[in-house]
Design a protein around this motif. Sequence first.
Motif, mmCIF file in Angstrom:
data_model
loop_
_atom_site.group_PDB
_atom_site.id
_atom_site.type_symbol
_atom_site.label_atom_id
_atom_site.label_comp_id
_atom_site.label_asym_id
_atom_site.label_seq_id
_atom_site.Cartn_x
_atom_site.Cartn_y
_atom_site.Cartn_z
ATOM 1 N N MET A 130 0.851 -1.187 0.000
ATOM 2 C CA MET A 130 0.000 0.000 0.000
ATOM 3 C C MET A 130 0.887 1.236 0.000
ATOM 4 O O MET A 130 1.779 1.362 0.845
ATOM 5 C CB MET A 130 -0.917 0.023 1.230
ATOM 6 C CG MET A 130 -1.706 1.332 1.369
ATOM 7 S SD MET A 130 -2.665 1.438 2.908
ATOM 8 C CE MET A 130 -4.056 0.399 2.478
ATOM 9 N N ILE A 131 0.651 2.130 -0.926
ATOM 10 C CA ILE A 131 1.354 3.410 -0.974
ATOM 11 C C ILE A 131 0.343 4.510 -0.717
ATOM 12 O O ILE A 131 -0.594 4.701 -1.493
ATOM 13 C CB ILE A 131 2.052 3.619 -2.325
ATOM 14 C CG1 ILE A 131 3.063 2.501 -2.571
ATOM 15 C CG2 ILE A 131 2.755 4.976 -2.371
ATOM 16 C CD1 ILE A 131 3.754 2.575 -3.906
ATOM 17 N N ASP A 132 0.530 5.199 0.387
ATOM 18 C CA ASP A 132 -0.410 6.233 0.824
ATOM 19 C C ASP A 132 0.281 7.592 0.773
ATOM 20 O O ASP A 132 1.058 7.951 1.657
ATOM 21 C CB ASP A 132 -0.874 5.929 2.253
ATOM 22 C CG ASP A 132 -1.858 6.965 2.783
ATOM 23 O OD1 ASP A 132 -2.173 7.920 2.049
ATOM 24 O OD2 ASP A 132 -2.303 6.827 3.936
ATOM 25 N N PRO A 133 0.011 8.391 -0.264
ATOM 26 C CA PRO A 133 0.636 9.711 -0.391
ATOM 27 C C PRO A 133 -0.252 10.847 0.103
ATOM 28 O O PRO A 133 0.002 12.018 -0.204
ATOM 29 C CB PRO A 133 0.848 9.814 -1.900
ATOM 30 C CG PRO A 133 -0.360 9.124 -2.463
ATOM 31 C CD PRO A 133 -0.754 8.044 -1.469
ATOM 32 N N THR A 134 -1.299 10.516 0.884
ATOM 33 C CA THR A 134 -2.313 11.525 1.196
ATOM 34 C C THR A 134 -1.971 12.379 2.409
ATOM 35 O O THR A 134 -2.667 13.352 2.684
ATOM 36 C CB THR A 134 -3.682 10.851 1.441
ATOM 37 O OG1 THR A 134 -3.585 9.987 2.589
ATOM 38 C CG2 THR A 134 -4.097 10.030 0.235
ATOM 39 N N GLY A 135 -0.922 12.018 3.161
ATOM 40 C CA GLY A 135 -0.559 12.790 4.349
ATOM 41 C C GLY A 135 0.626 13.692 4.106
ATOM 42 O O GLY A 135 0.924 14.088 2.971
ATOM 43 N N ASP A 136 1.343 14.007 5.197
ATOM 44 C CA ASP A 136 2.492 14.892 5.083
ATOM 45 C C ASP A 136 3.721 14.188 4.521
ATOM 46 O O ASP A 136 4.701 14.823 4.158
ATOM 47 C CB ASP A 136 2.815 15.511 6.455
ATOM 48 C CG ASP A 136 3.059 14.444 7.528
ATOM 49 O OD1 ASP A 136 2.782 13.262 7.253
ATOM 50 O OD2 ASP A 136 3.521 14.807 8.615
ATOM 51 N N ARG A 137 3.666 12.853 4.461
ATOM 52 C CA ARG A 137 4.736 12.074 3.838
ATOM 53 C C ARG A 137 4.155 10.779 3.296
ATOM 54 O O ARG A 137 3.066 10.354 3.709
ATOM 55 C CB ARG A 137 5.856 11.767 4.845
ATOM 56 C CG ARG A 137 5.434 10.972 6.063
ATOM 57 C CD ARG A 137 6.575 10.853 7.062
ATOM 58 N NE ARG A 137 6.201 10.143 8.270
ATOM 59 C CZ ARG A 137 6.282 8.824 8.427
ATOM 60 N NH1 ARG A 137 6.736 8.086 7.428
ATOM 61 N NH2 ARG A 137 5.932 8.252 9.559
ATOM 62 N N VAL A 138 4.850 10.169 2.369
ATOM 63 C CA VAL A 138 4.379 8.921 1.778
ATOM 64 C C VAL A 138 4.586 7.783 2.774
ATOM 65 O O VAL A 138 5.667 7.620 3.339
ATOM 66 C CB VAL A 138 5.131 8.628 0.468
ATOM 67 C CG1 VAL A 138 4.678 7.284 -0.105
ATOM 68 C CG2 VAL A 138 4.890 9.735 -0.535
ATOM 69 N N ARG A 139 3.546 7.002 2.977
ATOM 70 C CA ARG A 139 3.639 5.855 3.877
ATOM 71 C C ARG A 139 3.450 4.569 3.062
ATOM 72 O O ARG A 139 2.644 4.521 2.135
ATOM 73 C CB ARG A 139 2.563 5.930 4.965
ATOM 74 C CG ARG A 139 2.653 7.176 5.842
ATOM 75 C CD ARG A 139 1.600 7.130 6.937
ATOM 76 N NE ARG A 139 1.527 8.355 7.707
ATOM 77 C CZ ARG A 139 2.296 8.635 8.747
ATOM 78 N NH1 ARG A 139 3.203 7.751 9.136
ATOM 79 N NH2 ARG A 139 2.166 9.772 9.402
ATOM 80 N N MET A 140 4.193 3.545 3.463
ATOM 81 C CA MET A 140 4.088 2.251 2.796
ATOM 82 C C MET A 140 3.772 1.170 3.819
ATOM 83 O O MET A 140 4.305 1.187 4.928
ATOM 84 C CB MET A 140 5.387 1.913 2.058
ATOM 85 C CG MET A 140 5.674 2.804 0.872
ATOM 86 S SD MET A 140 7.156 2.264 -0.037
ATOM 87 C CE MET A 140 6.652 0.624 -0.560
ATOM 88 N N ASP A 141 2.912 0.246 3.441
ATOM 89 C CA ASP A 141 2.541 -0.859 4.317
ATOM 90 C C ASP A 141 2.384 -2.117 3.481
ATOM 91 O O ASP A 141 1.828 -2.078 2.374
ATOM 92 C CB ASP A 141 1.220 -0.567 5.048
ATOM 93 C CG ASP A 141 1.354 0.552 6.053
ATOM 94 O OD1 ASP A 141 1.835 0.290 7.172
ATOM 95 O OD2 ASP A 141 0.981 1.694 5.712
ATOM 96 N N ARG A 142 2.845 -3.241 4.017
ATOM 97 C CA ARG A 142 2.714 -4.524 3.339
ATOM 98 C C ARG A 142 1.466 -5.248 3.842
ATOM 99 O O ARG A 142 1.247 -5.361 5.054
ATOM 100 C CB ARG A 142 3.949 -5.387 3.599
ATOM 101 C CG ARG A 142 3.884 -6.788 2.993
ATOM 102 C CD ARG A 142 5.200 -7.513 3.167
ATOM 103 N NE ARG A 142 5.135 -8.903 2.728
ATOM 104 C CZ ARG A 142 5.001 -9.937 3.539
ATOM 105 N NH1 ARG A 142 4.957 -9.760 4.864
ATOM 106 N NH2 ARG A 142 4.933 -11.164 3.058
ATOM 107 N N PHE A 143 0.669 -5.740 2.902
ATOM 108 C CA PHE A 143 -0.533 -6.509 3.210
ATOM 109 C C PHE A 143 -0.386 -7.922 2.636
ATOM 110 O O PHE A 143 0.202 -8.102 1.570
ATOM 111 C CB PHE A 143 -1.772 -5.851 2.590
ATOM 112 C CG PHE A 143 -2.280 -4.645 3.336
ATOM 113 C CD1 PHE A 143 -3.509 -4.671 3.973
ATOM 114 C CD2 PHE A 143 -1.535 -3.484 3.403
ATOM 115 C CE1 PHE A 143 -3.984 -3.566 4.661
ATOM 116 C CE2 PHE A 143 -1.991 -2.365 4.078
ATOM 117 C CZ PHE A 143 -3.220 -2.404 4.717
ATOM 118 N N ILE A 144 -0.910 -8.901 3.361
ATOM 119 C CA ILE A 144 -0.961 -10.266 2.857
ATOM 120 C C ILE A 144 -2.391 -10.761 2.939
ATOM 121 O O ILE A 144 -3.200 -10.264 3.727
ATOM 122 C CB ILE A 144 -0.022 -11.211 3.642
ATOM 123 C CG1 ILE A 144 -0.490 -11.359 5.091
ATOM 124 C CG2 ILE A 144 1.423 -10.740 3.570
ATOM 125 C CD1 ILE A 144 0.218 -12.465 5.858
#
Length: 274
Positions: A131-145
């Motif tokens: 998951m790439i979330d660019p909606t905040g003050d910085r880009v966040r990445m999270d792994r989903f299985i």
Amino acid sequence: MNKVILFANLLIFSMLACKQDPKNVGPNGGAEQNQQANPIMLAGHWIAMDFCAFANQYGSVLQAMNNSHLPYAYAISFNPSKPDSALCFNATKSWMLPIRYKADTVELLGANQGKSIFLIYHSNMDKDINMIDPTGDRVRMDRFIKSKAGTADGYSAFTTALNHNLFSGVFKPLGKGASGDVQFTPGGFLQGLKPYDRYEVCTGGDCFVAGQDIDVITLYNSKDKDKSTKYFGYRYSAQNDTLTFFNLANGNPAEKGPYKVAASAFKFSRKKSE
């Protein structure tokens, strides 16, 4: 914010380009065939595994939130009968989002303040999702299985994995009168700690009755949940091998003030696997 969006776009482009790299060849010398993301392939519950791993490392949901970050959702469910949407879950609610497929990328449209979040499906690798979330003050990445738990909903699939990461193994009670082994099953069953037979870990919302002071777990007896339910604070030792449950006292009952950490109620040592 423009820099954040630009970085996110470059990151997505780079990940997609890597998957199309001619160096990724199969055993016969040809390029590996990508199976593009689609509603049938993604059907099921996808859980935030990075967050579970951090909870395992710290022995704490709160520390996972504070030292890493809270993912946009704890779980995302895809249903082939509703191919144009995905169902997201956090600790207190679920919500539907429209989605758009492009190769191995799924766009969660209008996920946060009208902005999209992107899911990149790795069809030729571990069959996981970034998951790439660019909606905040910085880009966040999270792994989903994808969960194999067979639960009815995405949040239950997430808590099953979280419980396993927090309380796997067998615990031995410590202190006066202690006897027998205690186990916390991933499905929320509690064995060996009478009068309780169920537990729920707080992952957000009103159950964090002690604020940032301590993680909270709810114990109850399934035969009389309303009367038996009780909050406890829980904390691991630095090595995650000793687990202590603390009583919680309401600091100001008249104003429903935050609970305070009181005396320890139970203490356990995690038994080493042979």
